[in-house]
Every structure is written in C-alpha cells, then in structure tokens.
Design an enzyme around this catalytic site. Sequence first.
Site, short mmCIF file in Angstrom:
data_model
loop_
_atom_site.label_atom_id
_atom_site.label_comp_id
_atom_site.label_asym_id
_atom_site.label_seq_id
_atom_site.Cartn_x
_atom_site.Cartn_y
_atom_site.Cartn_z
N GLU A 1 5.09 92.33 38.60
CA GLU A 1 6.35 92.82 38.00
C GLU A 1 6.52 94.32 38.14
O GLU A 1 7.64 94.82 38.27
CB GLU A 1 6.42 92.42 36.52
CG GLU A 1 6.66 90.94 36.27
CD GLU A 1 5.40 90.09 36.26
OE1 GLU A 1 4.33 90.61 36.65
OE2 GLU A 1 5.48 88.93 35.86
N ALA B 1 9.51 84.35 38.09
CA ALA B 1 10.87 84.13 37.61
C ALA B 1 11.82 84.41 38.78
O ALA B 1 11.46 85.12 39.73
CB ALA B 1 11.16 85.07 36.45
N GLY C 1 5.91 85.21 36.75
CA GLY C 1 6.13 84.06 35.86
C GLY C 1 5.36 82.82 36.29
O GLY C 1 5.06 81.96 35.45
N GLU D 1 2.10 83.29 34.79
CA GLU D 1 2.25 83.14 33.34
C GLU D 1 2.43 81.68 32.94
O GLU D 1 1.88 81.22 31.94
CB GLU D 1 3.44 83.99 32.87
CG GLU D 1 3.16 85.48 33.01
CD GLU D 1 4.40 86.34 32.82
OE1 GLU D 1 5.38 86.13 33.56
OE2 GLU D 1 4.39 87.20 31.94
#
Length: 286
Positions: A159, A93, A136, A139
Amino acid sequence: MLLTRTLPALRSTAPAGRLYLRAMSTSTEPLVLSSRSPNNSVAILTLNRPKALNALSSPLFDQLNAELEKADEDDSVRAIVITGSEKAFAAGADIKEMKDKEFAEVYKRNFLGTWTKIKDIRKPIVGAVSGFALGGGCELAMSLDLLICNSRAVFAQPEITLGIIPGAGGTQRLTGLIGKARAMDMVLTGRKIDGKTAEAWGLVSRCVGDEENVVEEAVKVGETIASFGRVAVQAGKEAVNASLELPLDQGLRLERRLFQSLFATQDQKEGMGAFAEKRKPTWGDK
Ligand code: CAA
C-alpha cells in the site's frame, strides 16, 4: 484426480494427479465460485476475477460474504476453503475502484467495513494461497483460520507504494503474526516475501512443496477438521481467536469455561468412551 469433478471452473493443465488452477471466467460468471470437496463436507469458495488477478472489488467481497454466510448456515458444510487462481490468490483491494474516492465518502460509507464480517463465521476457514496475496489479498488471507500456501505464493503489503497504508488488518494482524520488526519492514518498504519465508515467519501454517497441490492440501486439512465433532471445533476456533483480543487471565478463564462446558456434550462422552473402548468415535455434533 481429487477436485476436477467438484471445481467446474478449474481446469487441469498438468500431468495426471495434479490440479492446476486456471479459472475460466466470463463477465456473467459469479465473482465467487462455490463447490464441494468429494465427500461434500468442505465448501470450496474460489475467487473468480482472474483477469484482474482477483482484485477485491466491493461486489466480489459482498459475494464472498454471502457465500460464507450460506456455508456457515448449511449443516452439511463442516469446514470452508477459500482460494484464488494459480497466479493470484488476490492482488489487493480494487485500485481502479478506489482511485477516485474521497475521504467523506469512504468515511461515511465505512469503506472496507464489510471485510470484518469474516470474523463472525463460526466454521473453520482454510486459505489456499498460490501466487499473489498482496495488500487486501494478504489481509484477507490473514483473516482466515489456517493458511496453506505453495512456494509460488507472494505475500506483501504494498500500500505504501500507492500513497496509503493497509486498511484491513495489514498493520494489526501482520504484526501479531510475524512481529514488529518484520511487519514494519513489509508495511514501510512494501517488501515481498515468498511462501517458504511466510512459513518460516509464521504467517502461514504450511507451505507445500512444488509437487503438491495447494487446494488439495487445504481441502485435506478441511476434511480432517470436518471429521471431528462440530461443537468442539467451534469452541476451539472461538478460544484461539479470543487469545488475539483478551488479556491472558481472561483468555485462560474463557478457555477453561469452554473446556468445562464441553463436558455437557454427548460428543465428549462419545470421544472419551470410544478411546476407552478402543473404537472410532461417531460424532453427533451435540
Ligand atoms: N486492483 C485493480 N486491478 C488490479 C489489481 C488491483 N489491486 N492488481 C492487478 N490488477 C489488474 C491490472 O490492472 C491488470 O488489468 P488490465 O489487464 O486491465 O490492465 C490485470 O490485473 C493484470 O495485472 P498486471 O498486468 O499488472 O499483471 P502483472 O503480472 O504484470 O503484475 C502485480 C502483477 C505485481 C500483482 C501487479 O498487478 C500489481 O502490482 N498489482 C497491484 C498490487 C497492489 O498494490 N495491491 C494493493 C492494493 S491496495 C489495498 O489492498 C488496500 C487495503 O489495505 C485493503
């Protein structure tokens, strides 16, 4: 060369026969490029923020969702490939977008909520991962149906190094794929694993060798799926995905009902008839 005609933003810098991914981007270019496989049956969506290592900003994700919905509705598309650049599938992200956000805002606006829309896409999606698939990015990759990577792929959930935890499936899907002990190792230490390890641990379907091109391999897989009847392909995807959410008895019942319902299709008559008559089936998708 397989894809150079169909992927305008990807240039070959390699010897003949191999496609290397180097997305050339300007600020006015779309954040997701859409192209087709040579036989037109596979939509290829290429994340296109190469300078930011395809960091998944909200506008990028919105464009990805829009392209996926378009491909899902387009009858000429029978499978979808999502890829990034040679250096990065996606490095997570967008940290710069997130760094000043406050709890009330992310909670009220359901930040990352739109990432789950991929679950609603009915056509199979193959991920082609080279380079970083972090946070992300890992993911996003795990939310696709099949994953092909190369040995230069790097998967991690870093993260914890940013003072957060994964927020888009990194604790849930990863644990299902590789088991609790390895998932804890990745989530709590930020451990990076390469493509070969990801294959050995069951995170990806296949890790291709250095002599192979990961996007071409993913497109080949997409074209194989595209060569089968769409109704059965959709039912297969639905049944496998249901296994992630349903208890076994309910999953088996759903699978059996879907299996039985395929006897109402012309494709079942065609597929079995063609086998008995020793000929190639012609699918009508009904
Ligand atoms: N968000 C925003 N920008 C990013 C980014 C990210 N996730 N990852 C890389 N970038 C940017 C860098 O800031 C840099 O931009 P500038 O040129 O403007 O400085 C550019 O991409 C190139 O990156 P680097 O110079 O850092 O490249 P490198 O080769 O030295 O390192 C890397 C590559 C190891 C991937 C490093 O960039 C990195 O660690 N990135 C962050 C990875 C990460 O922590 N991802 C998780 C994000 S949080 C998340 O995803 C939460 C969730 O569950 C959804």
